[in-house]
Design an enzyme around this catalytic site. Structure first.
Site, PDB file in Angstrom:
ATOM      1  N   ASP A  94       0.851  -1.189   0.000  1.00 19.92           N
ATOM      2  CA  ASP A  94       0.000   0.000   0.000  1.00 19.92           C
ATOM      3  C   ASP A  94       0.890   1.244   0.000  1.00 19.92           C
ATOM      4  O   ASP A  94       1.537   1.542   0.993  1.00 19.92           O
ATOM      5  CB  ASP A  94      -0.895  -0.056   1.248  1.00 19.92           C
ATOM      6  CG  ASP A  94      -1.690   1.218   1.451  1.00 19.92           C
ATOM      7  OD1 ASP A  94      -1.843   1.995   0.478  1.00 19.92           O
ATOM      8  OD2 ASP A  94      -2.163   1.435   2.591  1.00 19.92           O
ATOM      9  N   ASP A 109      -3.879   3.946   2.612  1.00 16.38           N
ATOM     10  CA  ASP A 109      -5.331   3.796   2.802  1.00 16.38           C
ATOM     11  C   ASP A 109      -5.711   2.356   3.184  1.00 16.38           C
ATOM     12  O   ASP A 109      -6.887   2.011   3.241  1.00 16.38           O
ATOM     13  CB  ASP A 109      -6.115   4.261   1.558  1.00 16.38           C
ATOM     14  CG  ASP A 109      -5.829   3.404   0.331  1.00 16.38           C
ATOM     15  OD1 ASP A 109      -4.964   2.501   0.415  1.00 16.38           O
ATOM     16  OD2 ASP A 109      -6.467   3.636  -0.715  1.00 16.38           O
ATOM     17  N   ASP A 152      -1.828  -1.158  -3.926  1.00 13.76           N
ATOM     18  CA  ASP A 152      -2.122  -0.412  -5.151  1.00 13.76           C
ATOM     19  C   ASP A 152      -1.003  -0.586  -6.179  1.00 13.76           C
ATOM     20  O   ASP A 152       0.020  -1.225  -5.891  1.00 13.76           O
ATOM     21  CB  ASP A 152      -2.348   1.070  -4.818  1.00 13.76           C
ATOM     22  CG  ASP A 152      -1.324   1.560  -3.808  1.00 13.76           C
ATOM     23  OD1 ASP A 152      -0.120   1.451  -4.107  1.00 13.76           O
ATOM     24  OD2 ASP A 152      -1.717   2.018  -2.709  1.00 13.76           O
ATOM     25  N   GLU A 171      -7.099 -20.617 -16.913  1.00 11.48           N
ATOM     26  CA  GLU A 171      -7.656 -21.271 -15.724  1.00 11.48           C
ATOM     27  C   GLU A 171      -8.735 -22.229 -16.225  1.00 11.48           C
ATOM     28  O   GLU A 171      -9.744 -21.811 -16.779  1.00 11.48           O
ATOM     29  CB  GLU A 171      -8.273 -20.254 -14.755  1.00 11.48           C
ATOM     30  CG  GLU A 171      -8.747 -20.926 -13.478  1.00 11.48           C
ATOM     31  CD  GLU A 171      -9.652 -20.061 -12.601  1.00 11.48           C
ATOM     32  OE1 GLU A 171      -9.727 -20.332 -11.397  1.00 11.48           O
ATOM     33  OE2 GLU A 171     -10.312 -19.148 -13.121  1.00 11.48           O
ATOM     34  N   ASN A 220      -0.037   4.490  -0.406  1.00 12.88           N
ATOM     35  CA  ASN A 220      -0.569   5.778   0.056  1.00 12.88           C
ATOM     36  C   ASN A 220      -1.300   5.704   1.393  1.00 12.88           C
ATOM     37  O   ASN A 220      -2.028   6.616   1.765  1.00 12.88           O
ATOM     38  CB  ASN A 220      -1.491   6.376  -1.014  1.00 12.88           C
ATOM     39  CG  ASN A 220      -2.707   5.490  -1.265  1.00 12.88           C
ATOM     40  OD1 ASN A 220      -2.758   4.364  -0.786  1.00 12.88           O
ATOM     41  ND2 ASN A 220      -3.670   5.999  -2.000  1.00 12.88           N
ATOM     42  N   ASP A 244      -9.247 -15.959 -16.734  1.00 13.89           N
ATOM     43  CA  ASP A 244     -10.154 -16.397 -15.679  1.00 13.89           C
ATOM     44  C   ASP A 244     -11.201 -17.393 -16.205  1.00 13.89           C
ATOM     45  O   ASP A 244     -11.731 -17.213 -17.296  1.00 13.89           O
ATOM     46  CB  ASP A 244     -10.870 -15.147 -15.138  1.00 13.89           C
ATOM     47  CG  ASP A 244     -11.602 -15.403 -13.856  1.00 13.89           C
ATOM     48  OD1 ASP A 244     -10.934 -15.676 -12.854  1.00 13.89           O
ATOM     49  OD2 ASP A 244     -12.847 -15.334 -13.861  1.00 13.89           O
TER      50      ASP A 244
HETATM   51  C1  GLC Z   1     -11.691 -17.501 -10.903  1.00 14.42           C
HETATM   52  C2  GLC Z   1     -10.926 -16.566 -10.005  1.00 14.42           C
HETATM   53  C3  GLC Z   1     -11.724 -16.352  -8.755  1.00 14.42           C
HETATM   54  C4  GLC Z   1     -13.028 -15.712  -9.129  1.00 14.42           C
HETATM   55  C5  GLC Z   1     -13.778 -16.534 -10.177  1.00 14.42           C
HETATM   56  C6  GLC Z   1     -14.862 -15.740 -10.847  1.00 14.42           C
HETATM   57  O1  GLC Z   1     -11.809 -18.771 -10.366  1.00 14.42           O
HETATM   58  O2  GLC Z   1      -9.649 -17.082  -9.762  1.00 14.42           O
HETATM   59  O3  GLC Z   1     -11.030 -15.580  -7.816  1.00 14.42           O
HETATM   60  O4  GLC Z   1     -13.827 -15.565  -8.003  1.00 14.42           O
HETATM   61  O5  GLC Z   1     -12.935 -16.966 -11.218  1.00 14.42           O
HETATM   62  O6  GLC Z   1     -14.332 -14.755 -11.667  1.00 14.42           O
HETATM   63 CA    CA Z   2      -3.399   2.228  -1.289  1.00 14.21          CA
END
Ligand code: GLC
Ligand code: CA
Length: 553
Positions: free
Chosen positions: A22, A26, A30, A274, A24, A209
């Site tokens: 982080d 918060d 980032d 994935e 900044n 994803d």
């Molecule tokens: C994948 C991501 C996971 C997310 C899901 C829906 O499995 O790794 O973190 O919740 O897809 O996008």
């Molecule tokens: Ca931050």
């Protein structure tokens, strides 16, 4: 021999932006924070960084619900910072891949807001909308069911009703993540243009994803019954149904090749999928004949590894059968959705060193989740307070059941802030409160303390990455298992045109002695691991990269 592409020789480090650093104060990691820590990743020796999503998002699923693919969420800085990140990574001779969530958007994406507003708006067909079927004979009068029996990947029907259209939309994952309709050419073109947009900005590729659910059955046929209740890494069927029409459709394999050809317009780009469904499915996503689909795909089955020589011998054998050259496997043992790998090892650092010795020397691209290099552990957190939506879905089931099954339902537990040092908030942030609690074990498990300690996990991983970068046999060479070693000892030989390197690992807790010619050693896990007069001694959980007398390594 043709030289293999860079993405088959690289090593990947996964950064979860919210938890890395982080800049900044918060309490939220980032992009500038990542930039400030790039030298750390560089010195550690990873060559490619994968960042989990930092795009505009309501963060209902921590950024995997995107509301604008070309904007950055304000808490992570601005678009110009993302461009600076790409530049800073490249300046250091590393590569960077972004996380592309192609299957679904956030419910707050303007595309969905438009699509849901009526049945005849310009984006009416951008998502998967279906009518409810008329009630069948015997069903209550006027009761209309869901469009079909499909279950979402998280359990329960994935169909959700919208009044304005008097229709249901399909969401493979969670209700606020509606699936895009890739059978609509405009949707496909727009998403491929998004890919081009970031490639044009210089990213070196993408992690993709839930890539294997992109296409669903064109006819929306009901899924058949199955006795399976929980999904497994090799078989996504679950909740009493076979995922026949919802996951791993032939059109998705085809799409992998189309996406690859788009990336090829920009040179050698990494596409890391994935995918769930076992090795034969993974292979289809990479390309059945040649590697003309996704360049790499995770093999999640190994996340459930057993810490034995037999397990890893069989794993390697199977992987070598499915992914021979020019295919390249990925070795991954944890990520932002799964338990920290050290949990499967009873938090034993000696075993973690061995696991990573294997991961960094076997034939494949290693992918390591941030914090694995210092042995960060799962932090047990109550389901009720979870930011992750998944545990809320399962809160009626007592937690101990998931614990017994070894399932990490509350993914917050593996997403806690990176442990940089022993100062407040583990040096992650100067905020009063960090977005997720810091694991209290940061006082002992942190980068700074391990950095100073020669025998640490961090030290071993750094040394191994260096060795990997210096030896062509380890980066791209072939692999052959070594026979005739004692029980509990796994050995393999890597070979390139220039050299040959052996790796020996003792999965047992007792010391092992065996004949093995070695003049020297390139690496050993402990000083107890030794060689003398043609004999090797491996301590319990020891490991070694001997310098074979017949190799030039
Ligand atoms: C994948 C991501 C996971 C997310 C899901 C829906 O499995 O790794 O973190 O919740 O897809 O996008
Ligand atoms: Ca931050």
């Amino acid at each position: 021999m043709p030289t293999s592409p860079w993405y088959h020789k690289t090593s990947i480090y996964q950064i979860y932006p919210r938890s890395f650093y982080d800049s900044n104060g918060d309490g939220i990691g980032d992009i500038q924070g990542i930039i400030q820590k790039l030298d750390y990743v560089k010195q550690l020796g990873f060559e490619t960084i994968w960042c989990s999503p930092f795009f505009a998002s309501p963060q209902a699923d921590s950024g995997y619900d995107i509301s604008n693919y070309t904007d950055i969420a304000p808490e992570y800085d601005a678009s110009s910072d993302a461009l600076q990140l790409i530049e800073e990574v490249h300046k250091r001779g590393m590569r960077i891949v972004f996380d592309m969530v192609m299957n679904h958007t956030s419910i707050e994406h303007s595309w969905f807001e438009e699509s849901r507003s009526s049945r005849d708006n310009p984006k009416a067909d951008w998502y998967l909308w279906r009518d409810s079927p008329l009630p069948k004979l015997g069903e209550g009068l006027g009761v209309r069911g869901k469009p079909n029996n499909w279950q979402s990947m998280t359990g329960g029907s994935g169909w959700h009703y919208v009044q304005e259209r008097n229709q249901y939309y399909w969401a493979s994952f969670l209700p606020f993540q509606p699936d895009l309709n890739y059978r609509n050419p405009e949707v496909k073109r727009t998403m491929l243009d998004t890919v081009r947009f970031w490639l044009g900005k210089g990213v070196d590729g993408f992690r993709l994803d839930i890539f294997n659910v992109i296409f669903k059955d064109a006819e929306f046929r009901d899924n058949p019954f199955s006795f399976k209740f929980l999904p497994t890494e090799t078989d996504p069927s679950a909740f009493f149904q076979e995922a026949k029409y919802t996951i791993n459709q032939p059109e998705s394999y085809e799409f992998a090749r189309e996406l690859r050809s788009v990336c090829d317009e920009f040179g050698e780009k990494l596409l890391l999928g994935e995918v769930s469904g076992g090795r034969s499915v993974i292979r289809k996503f990479m390309g059945a004949q040649k590697n003309d689909g996704l360049t790499l795909v995770f093999d999640f089955e190994m996340m459930n590894f057993e810490f034995t020589a037999d397990y890893f011998r069989e794993l390697i054998q199977s992987i070598e059968t499915y992914f021979p050259n020019p295919f390249m496997p990925v070795y991954v043992f944890s990520n932002h959705d799964r338990a920290r790998s050290i949990r499967r090892l009873g938090n034993d650092v000696r075993k973690a060193k061995m696991l990573h010795l294997l991961q960094l020397t076997v034939r494949g691209v290693p992918c390591m989740y941030y914090g694995e290099e210092i042995g960060m552990t799962n932090l047990k957190l109550p389901f009720a307070a979870a930011l992750d939506p998944i545990p809320h879905k399962f809160k009626s089931i007592p937690r101990f059941i998931f614990d017994l099954l070894g399932m990490t339902i509350n993914r917050d537990e593996v997403r806690t802030p990176m442990q940089w040092d022993a100062s407040r908030n583990a040096g992650f942030s100067s905020a009063e409160k960090t977005w997720l609690p810091v694991n209290p074990n940061y006082e002992t498990i942190n980068v700074e303390s391990e950095d100073k300690n020669d025998g640490s996990l961090l030290d071993a991983i750094r040394a191994l990455l260096k060795i990997r970068s210096e030896h062509t046999a380890l980066r791209g060479g072939s692999l052959e298992l070594i026979d005739g070693l004692p029980d509990d000892v796994l050995g393999y030989r890597r070979r390139s045109e220039e050299e040959e390197i052996s790796v020996l690992l003792n999965f047992g807790k007792s010391e092992k002695h065996f004949q093995f010619k070695s003049e020297d050693c390139i690496f050993r896990l402990s000083e107890q691991d030794d060689w003398k007069n043609g004999e090797i001694k491996l301590s319990g959980y020891g490991g070694m990269i001997p310098r074979d007398c017949f190799s030039q390594a």
